[in-house]
Design a protein around this motif. Structure first.
Motif, PDB file in Angstrom:
ATOM      1  N   THR A 146       3.445  -3.113 -13.699  1.00 10.15           N
ATOM      2  CA  THR A 146       2.594  -2.479 -12.676  1.00 10.15           C
ATOM      3  C   THR A 146       2.204  -3.486 -11.594  1.00 10.15           C
ATOM      4  OG1 THR A 146       0.579  -2.900 -13.946  1.00 10.15           O
ATOM      5  CG2 THR A 146       1.674  -0.781 -14.288  1.00 10.15           C
ATOM      6  N   ALA A 149       5.095  -3.787  -9.234  1.00 11.39           N
ATOM      7  CA  ALA A 149       5.149  -2.623  -8.340  1.00 11.39           C
ATOM      8  C   ALA A 149       4.108  -2.752  -7.236  1.00 11.39           C
ATOM      9  CB  ALA A 149       4.924  -1.336  -9.134  1.00 11.39           C
ATOM     10  N   ALA A 150       2.927  -3.232  -7.588  1.00 12.76           N
ATOM     11  CA  ALA A 150       1.870  -3.384  -6.588  1.00 12.76           C
ATOM     12  C   ALA A 150       2.258  -4.422  -5.537  1.00 12.76           C
ATOM     13  CB  ALA A 150       0.558  -3.772  -7.267  1.00 12.76           C
ATOM     14  N   HIS A 185      -6.293 -13.678 -11.761  1.00  5.97           N
ATOM     15  CA  HIS A 185      -5.674 -13.545 -13.080  1.00  5.97           C
ATOM     16  C   HIS A 185      -4.913 -14.795 -13.487  1.00  5.97           C
ATOM     17  CE1 HIS A 185      -6.511  -9.157 -13.536  1.00  5.97           C
ATOM     18  NE2 HIS A 185      -6.727  -9.328 -12.244  1.00  5.97           N
TER      19      HIS A 185
ATOM     20  N   GLN B 173       2.635   3.328 -10.794  1.00  2.73           N
ATOM     21  CA  GLN B 173       2.607   1.943 -11.279  1.00  2.73           C
ATOM     22  C   GLN B 173       1.925   1.021 -10.279  1.00  2.73           C
ATOM     23  OE1 GLN B 173       6.791   1.069 -12.264  1.00  2.73           O
ATOM     24  NE2 GLN B 173       6.134   1.113 -14.405  1.00  2.73           N
ATOM     25  N   ALA B 174       2.257   1.188  -9.013  1.00  2.00           N
ATOM     26  CA  ALA B 174       1.668   0.323  -7.988  1.00  2.00           C
ATOM     27  C   ALA B 174       0.149   0.498  -7.930  1.00  2.00           C
ATOM     28  CB  ALA B 174       2.300   0.618  -6.625  1.00  2.00           C
ATOM     29  N   THR B 176      -1.798   1.614 -10.397  1.00  2.98           N
ATOM     30  CA  THR B 176      -2.330   1.022 -11.629  1.00  2.98           C
ATOM     31  C   THR B 176      -2.359  -0.494 -11.516  1.00  2.98           C
ATOM     32  OG1 THR B 176      -1.493   2.870 -12.940  1.00  2.98           O
ATOM     33  CG2 THR B 176      -1.971   0.826 -14.129  1.00  2.98           C
ATOM     34  N   GLY B 177      -1.308  -1.043 -10.927  1.00  2.13           N
ATOM     35  CA  GLY B 177      -1.218  -2.489 -10.773  1.00  2.13           C
ATOM     36  C   GLY B 177      -2.332  -3.061  -9.920  1.00  2.13           C
ATOM     37  N   VAL B 178      -2.581  -2.464  -8.780  1.00  2.00           N
ATOM     38  CA  VAL B 178      -3.605  -3.032  -7.890  1.00  2.00           C
ATOM     39  C   VAL B 178      -5.003  -2.824  -8.469  1.00  2.00           C
ATOM     40  CG1 VAL B 178      -4.022  -1.057  -6.359  1.00  2.00           C
ATOM     41  CG2 VAL B 178      -4.225  -3.370  -5.474  1.00  2.00           C
ATOM     42  N   GLY B 180      -5.639  -2.846 -11.620  1.00  2.00           N
ATOM     43  CA  GLY B 180      -5.721  -3.871 -12.666  1.00  2.00           C
ATOM     44  C   GLY B 180      -6.077  -5.223 -12.083  1.00  2.00           C
ATOM     45  N   LEU B 181      -5.473  -5.538 -10.952  1.00  2.00           N
ATOM     46  CA  LEU B 181      -5.778  -6.809 -10.287  1.00  2.00           C
ATOM     47  C   LEU B 181      -7.236  -6.832  -9.816  1.00  2.00           C
ATOM     48  CD1 LEU B 181      -2.559  -7.394  -8.137  1.00  2.00           C
ATOM     49  CD2 LEU B 181      -3.267  -8.615 -10.197  1.00  2.00           C
TER      50      LEU B 181
END
Lengths: 190, 190
Positions: A146, A149-150, A185, B173-174, B176-178, B180-181
């Motif tokens: 993910t 992808a971001a 992170h 996904q993108a 979710t990724g950002v 998460g960051l």
DNA sequence: GTCTATACAACGATAGAC
DNA sequence: GTCTATCGTTGTATAGAC
């Protein structure tokens, strides 16, 4: 450079500047300095010429990405070099822009290189992130798929913001922003 | 619905599906169920009709964004609701896609609503992030302007990745990724 | 307000001479 | 391999009747 080569290169430029629908065979011929008949002698038509142009651009983009991402350094360093490498920001991404072209998306042959290019970049970024995580440089909790992808999305979206603003500033801000988020992170043990 | 309204709505749909260059007056008329003369009675031509369509879409996008971002909750909750709200992912962003249209970008009148929409979204997201930071919910070190740019870019880039893949998965996904960051910069004290 | 007829350039491609 | 001529279609708009 051969006529065939000039036709392909002219098509690459025009696809980047104007997209597929807005690029006419006539415009390609004029930029290549080739006549009508010459173009149709070397290629069956606009779609075949576009496929040659798109395939070559996709190939180059992949080679360029591999250069940044396979270089030595920590995962964050390599991704930073990838994101910050010199780019024609206001012209946009020559592959990404094709996703907005209805005739490209409707033709599986023309669409395939676009799809493959992004699949490759996402996968390659995920590998780099996984390496960083394995080395303890990045947090063990980081989801590499993910996050990858971001990162690609920020790049593609950065182009959109820059073109909308008529300025490269939003692109640079978006890149800085995602790198700042990613830094949160890092373990500091890379 | 009046003929004029039907023409604007048809233009909105076609601009979203095909963009400006690939949308003909004839196609607009057919979708609206209006004749040639009828369209040119209400509008001077394709550019004026497109301006009406783009302005309305920009207005709606802004209203929709304001709805998510002004709702109660922490900054991360509001941004999450904004990013995860229901979207026609595979159709792409009706405003963002216009940045790839050479004739839209060449016409200052048509381009203005596109530019203003993204300027507004970036500013509004930065405000939400600043509120979260002021409340101690987000790290004091977080740069709100660059983070806001990154968040919008992920959204726009997510559309690009989804269209390239022919699947909504990379978009999700993108996002979710950002998120998460961003979570890595929450203090846990919101 | 809406319709049909008309106009004229551009698009994408083909034909056939050289 | 390249050129000019030609073709049928579509794009974009105007004219003028109703």
């Amino acid at each position: 450079m051969s006529t065939s080569e000039r036709l392909i290169e002219s098509t690459r430029e025009l696809l980047w500047e104007r997209g597929y629908v807005a690029t006419s065979p006539k415009a390609i011929q004029q930029r290549a300095g080739a006549g009508q008949g010459s173009m149709y002698h070397h290629f069956t038509g606009k779609p075949e010429l576009a496929l040659a142009a798109i395939s070559r651009t996709a190939q180059e983009m992949r080679a360029a990405g591999e250069e940044q991402l396979s270089a030595p350094g920590t995962a964050i360093e390599r991704i930073t070099r990838y994101l910050r490498r010199e780019r024609d920001v206001l012209k946009g991404c020559p592959i990404g822009r094709l996703t907005q072209d209805p005739e490209i998306m409707a033709d599986p042959t023309l669409r395939a290189p676009v799809e493959e290019t992004f699949a490759w970049v996402r996968g390659r970024l995920a590998e780099v992130l996984a390496e960083g995580r394995a080395r303890g440089e990045l947090a063990a909790t980081l989801d590499v798929a993910t996050t990858a992808a971001a990162v690609v999305a920020v790049l593609q979206g950065g182009y959109v913001l820059a073109r909308a603003a008529g300025s490269t500033a939003p692109f640079d801000q978006a890149i800085t922003g995602v790198l700042g988020l990613l830094a949160g992170h890092a373990t500091g043990q890379g």
